[in-house]
Design an enzyme around this catalytic site. Structure first.
Site, short mmCIF file in Angstrom:
data_model
loop_
_atom_site.label_atom_id
_atom_site.label_comp_id
_atom_site.label_asym_id
_atom_site.label_seq_id
_atom_site.Cartn_x
_atom_site.Cartn_y
_atom_site.Cartn_z
N SER A 1 -7.77 -9.45 -22.93
CA SER A 1 -6.60 -8.60 -22.96
C SER A 1 -5.86 -8.64 -21.62
O SER A 1 -5.39 -9.70 -21.21
CB SER A 1 -7.00 -7.18 -23.35
OG SER A 1 -5.87 -6.40 -23.65
N ASP B 1 -5.38 -10.39 -34.66
CA ASP B 1 -4.96 -9.51 -33.57
C ASP B 1 -3.46 -9.29 -33.65
O ASP B 1 -2.68 -10.25 -33.68
CB ASP B 1 -5.32 -10.17 -32.23
CG ASP B 1 -4.95 -9.33 -31.02
OD1 ASP B 1 -4.47 -8.20 -31.20
OD2 ASP B 1 -5.16 -9.81 -29.89
N HIS C 1 -8.67 -8.54 -31.68
CA HIS C 1 -8.45 -8.60 -30.24
C HIS C 1 -9.74 -8.86 -29.46
O HIS C 1 -9.73 -9.60 -28.48
CB HIS C 1 -7.82 -7.28 -29.80
CG HIS C 1 -7.21 -7.29 -28.44
ND1 HIS C 1 -6.16 -8.10 -28.10
CD2 HIS C 1 -7.51 -6.57 -27.33
CE1 HIS C 1 -5.81 -7.88 -26.84
NE2 HIS C 1 -6.61 -6.96 -26.35
#
Length: 501
Positions: free
Chosen positions: A202, A416, A475
């Site tokens: 991320s 995601d 994610h």
């Protein structure tokens, strides 16, 4: 129906195998079972007496009903100054394979300000307590099978870490982490000279390349940086990784975005007028025809004008249709699974790292949060809270890191929606490294495979950069498809010649 029920029972048995060895607290496991659980002597010992105060007994970690093996955790200052109040919390786990003791993997979560203990407990650590699990289990895909691993809550202001934030950009973040490593290696000096691999997910798309670039450009760290691995990373501006690919993403997953025709038409009008509709087909070519332009949605800036926001309207609307919608993995539906860390769910019974485990880990007795409420950056002009002033890594430091590393790996989950895989493709095709811009040949579909599972996504390797997209994953790729993420980590470390197996 009977056939379907029988197959489902077989699937449940298969899933039990995936959870790893059983953890009956009253059993007397065999030697082999103890080895699988990590219940054995460490593959490394530390001679500095100061290391002893960080030792964690793997038989006494609260709520963990198996011997996880020895580890070391606690607070380490970011400098040797006598009055240093800024300290980062770490948890170091030795590899369980004596052949892998010359490697050290560093892991950070993103946020900014999200705890790396989330990654430890729910993604790639030896103890797994993922969403919906009643209790922890051994993780058969722990990265400690491949290397020593160091999870660090950074920067200052994150998790158990102590002190007031004092950085305004990620060069300053990297300098502080280098200071932490200097202090850490004085205590755990047997790790000096190891190969180092920097990993994260991320917002670590900012963190990790900046840290790597700093380490490369400021020699002196007693470790040999070899490469980086970043998952579903923030690599560019929001318009690139959210707005441009948002409608195509929803259209490709219509069964999970079942909007009515009038709302689809509204979204299409935004996409057409803001320059999103044909952007990927027109500009994301292999090789690129030149630098990729910003769409008209930005009005010549890096910020999207309000009438061109399309990602947020999609997310808000689907959240009405699916109360359990999860932007981190769009395939989640009702019922809502609980999380022992309270992220991203709000149905937890308790937050694990706010229990008696704090004493066992030599952590401060504070209210731990998976992600900080306040900014971990400051405004140097005002002294108050600020935002990261760093330029996205594909437009700044990442090319240098790729060129100086043995391997650089970027992975992305195709389920995601908080950062969309097609946006990552845009960022890569707009980046110049190794004497050329972007990938010169197309990313071949169905080119990533996992042993005993078959095709699991796509992969592409050019000029030191490896890019892999995973089916089934949102994610947090080491959480959602740990077997696939494990393959790519094994590749990063040189244990296999291809990300595929």
């Amino acid at each position: 129906m009977e056939d379907a029920m029988d197959i489902q029972r077989e699937q449940i048995e298969r899933m039990r195998d995936f959870l790893g060895p059983t953890t009956d607290a009253h059993s007397n496991p065999s030697g082999q079972e103890k080895r699988q659980r990590g219940g054995k002597g460490s593959t490394i010992t530390f001679s500095n007496p100061a290391a002893k105060k960080f030792l964690v007994d793997g038989t006494k970690i609260p709520d963990v009903k198996f011997d996880a093996g020895p580890s070391w955790s606690g607070l380490m200052p970011i400098s040797g100054a006598k009055n240093e109040t800024r300290k980062l919390f770490f948890w170091f786990w030795p590899t369980n394979n004596p052949a892998n003791t010359k490697d050290l993997v560093f892991w950070t979560n993103g946020g900014p300000g999200c705890s790396s203990l989330e990654g430890f407990l729910q993604e790639n650590g030896p103890i797994s307590w993922s969403w919906g699990q009643a209790e922890p289990t051994p993780n058969p895909w722990s990265w400690t099978n491949l290397s020593h691993v160091l999870w660090v809550e950074q920067p200052v202001g994150t998790g158990f870490s102590q002190g007031a934030p004092s950085i305004a950009n990620d060069d300053e973040l990297a300098a502080q982490l280098m200071g932490f490593f200097g202090q850490f290696l004085e205590v755990f000096s047997e790790l000096k000279g190891n190969n180092l691999y920097l990993t994260g997910e991320s917002y670590a798309g900012f963190y990790v390349p900046y840290i790597a670039n700093w380490f490369y450009e400021h020699p002196g760290l007693a470790l040999n940086l070899k490469g980086i691995w970043i998952a579903d990373p923030s690599l560019s501006y929001d318009v690139v990784q959210q707005e441009i690919p948002a409608l195509r993403f929803a259209q490709a997953n219509k069964n999970l975005f079942p909007f009515n025709s009038s709302f689809w038409a509204q979204l299409q009008q935004i996409s057409d007028s803001c320059g999103y509709t044909d952007y990927l087909d027109k500009f994301v070519t292999y090789p690129p025809a030149g630098q990729l332009p910003l769409p008209v949605a930005t009005n010549g800036t890096f910020n999207v004008i309000p009438q061109c926001r399309i990602h947020s309207p999609i997310q808000r609307t689907i959240g009405v249709l699916n109360p359990a919608f999860d932007v981190y993995r769009i395939s989640d539906t009702w019922p809502n699974l609980w999380s022992v860390l309270g992220f991203p769910r709000s149905t937890q019974e308790f937050i694990y790292f706010n229990r008696c485990v704090q004493t066992a880990l030599h952590a401060p007795h504070i209210e731990w949060q998976s992600c900080a409420d306040n900014s971990v950056y400051i405004n140097h002009t005002t002294g108050g809270m600020g935002r990261d002033q760093s330029i996205p890594s594909t437009l700044s430091v990442l090319p240098n890191v790729i060129e100086k590393s043995v391997r650089t790996v970027i992975v992305h989950g195709l389920a995601d929606f908080i950062l969309v895989a097609e946006g990552t493709r845009i960022a890569i095709q707009n980046m110049t490294w190794g004497g050329a811009q972007g990938f010169q040949t197309p990313i071949e579909p169905e080119s990533f495979t996992v042993k005993n599972m078959g095709v699991y996504g796509s992969q592409h390797i050019e000029r030191g950069l490896t890019y892999v997209e995973f089916y089934f994953s949102g994610h947090m790729t080491p959480q959602f498809v740990p077997w696939a993420a494990f393959n790519t980590m094994s590749y990063l470390l040189g244990h296999q010649d291809s990300p595929s197996s």
